[in-house]
Design an enzyme around this catalytic site. Structure first.
Site, PDB file in Angstrom:
ATOM      1  N   ASP A 196      -2.980   6.618 -13.682  1.00  0.00           N
ATOM      2  CA  ASP A 196      -1.484   7.505 -13.590  1.00  0.00           C
ATOM      3  C   ASP A 196      -0.373   7.846 -13.486  1.00  0.00           C
ATOM      4  O   ASP A 196       0.171   8.083 -12.694  1.00  0.00           O
ATOM      5  CB  ASP A 196      -0.979   6.746 -15.510  1.00  0.00           C
ATOM      6  CG  ASP A 196      -1.457   5.308 -16.165  1.00  0.00           C
ATOM      7  OD1 ASP A 196      -1.545   5.010 -16.634  1.00  0.00           O
ATOM      8  OD2 ASP A 196      -2.778   5.865 -16.040  1.00  0.00           O
ATOM      9  N   THR A 204      -2.870  -0.462 -18.566  1.00  0.00           N
ATOM     10  CA  THR A 204      -4.045   1.172 -19.121  1.00  0.00           C
ATOM     11  C   THR A 204      -4.547  -0.024 -19.302  1.00  0.00           C
ATOM     12  O   THR A 204      -5.669   0.672 -18.947  1.00  0.00           O
ATOM     13  CB  THR A 204      -2.588   2.012 -18.620  1.00  0.00           C
ATOM     14  OG1 THR A 204      -1.970   2.781 -17.936  1.00  0.00           O
ATOM     15  CG2 THR A 204      -4.197   3.335 -19.041  1.00  0.00           C
TER      16      THR A 204
END
Length: 351
Positions: free
Chosen positions: A47, A140
């Site tokens: 990320d 995620t």
């Protein structure tokens, strides 16, 4: 690639493609450097690294534009060894295309530049000016689980989404492949979806270099709603599985839903691999984030679909960092959206 937003589209395609070069090795590594944010959601080194790469490219090309990014760099400033690990990934993520790298501004100069780029996604959003919405790794939990995820980028101008790009490394390249949350063995996978408002939607294979040729995509016409395939989020915390099952039942849909992480769902229905996407609210106070929907919303609409909330209202990307004026998401081909929405309202209204 002639378009009123051709520079923005090309930059977004290249930036997302380069960011997937960083996320893919992290995806295949058991140690993903996972942290927990204040809202208890996970964030990985993928990320942070993808956000640094994309924001660096956006600032090089459009220095006056604002950016709404999901992550911020304070955890890395407190953990220098993790920051160094991420910077090594950022340095390694380079397109095998000199012209493309040049357009993106080349490599991120140093650690400070990386942290500064991550922190540049602090825009509050709004209805005025040019604002990019970025989710460096959407889904995620799917990324951590070994499922679907997406790198998502959209340009919003005066509250209206004009450009949307989704990089989905684990979806099949073949637009005709049946929808599935399975990622197979990795062969024949990796697709870039894109759209410019008023110009249609495309898919193209992800590459390690320049942008490959795009192919126009469109949603599949649904003549018999009972035969439709609908997809939903994997996480029950994100979407009400019970309500969605009841809606499917009332529509006469007997096929099991496909549960998939990330905006890969939007890309899948846009190219006709699936038909419906429902994301119904699990809490009255929950506000969807604009970066979780902006690119996918445009891609589905440009592919001939309709996207609204559960009340039939278009998603409003001009009121800040969240979709505070909307509750839920209903995406479907235009021909059946009204019928699906009618059932959604009946199920939610009866609670």
């Amino acid at each position: 690639m002639s378009s009123s937003y051709s520079h923005e589209l090309t930059t977004a395609l290249l930036a997302v493609q380069r960011a997937t070069l960083l996320t893919q090795p992290v995806f295949h590594n058991n140690a993903k450097g996972t942290l927990s944010k204040d809202d208890a959601s996970p964030v990985t080194i993928g990320d942070f690294g993808a956000q640094a790469l994309i924001i660096s490219a956006l600032r090089h090309n459009f220095p006056r534009d604002e950016i709404v990014g999901e992550e911020e760099a304070s955890p890395l400033r407190e953990n220098p060894s993790l920051a160094e690990q991420i910077f090594a990934l950022v340095e390694d993520a380079t397109l095998e295309d000199g012209q493309g790298e040049k357009q993106l501004g080349g490599r991120v100069k140093d650690m400070d530049a990386m942290l500064e780029a991550i922190d540049a996604g602090h825009s509050k959003g709004g209805s005025k000016g040019r604002i990019w919405a970025l989710d460096p790794v959407d889904g995620t939990k799917g990324f951590l689980r070994g499922g679907q995820y997406a790198v998502c980028l959209a340009l919003i101008v005066d509250g209206d989404v004009k450009v949307g790009v989704l990089g989905c490394p684990n979806l099949p390249i073949d637009d005709a492949a049946p929808i599935s949350a399975d990622i197979g063995n990795g062969e024949g996978r990796g697709v870039l979806f894109a759209a410019v408002k008023g110009e249609g939607a495309t898919s193209r294979p992800l590459t390690n270099g320049g942008i490959s040729k795009g192919k126009e995509i469109s949603m599949k016409e649904v003549n018999d709603i009972t035969q439709a395939t609908f997809c939903e989020s994997v996480e029950a915390a994100h979407s009400s599985h019970g309500d969605q099952a009841e809606i499917a039942k009332r529509l006469g849909i007997t096929k099991e839903s496909v549960r998939m992480d990330s905006q890969a769902k939007y890309g899948s229905i846009a190219r006709g691999a699936g038909d419906l996407y429902l994301r119904l609210p699990v809490r009255k106070d929950y506000e969807e984030k604009i970066w979780d929907h902006a690119a996918g919303d445009l891609i589905v609409r440009e592919a001939g679909g309709e996207v609204t909330d559960a009340e039939g209202v278009r998603l409003d990307f001009g009121v800040g960092r969240t979709l505070k004026r909307n509750k839920g998401v209903v995406a479907a081909p235009k021909g059946v959206h009204g019928k699906v929405l009618e059932v959604v309202k009946a199920v939610l209204g009866g609670k």
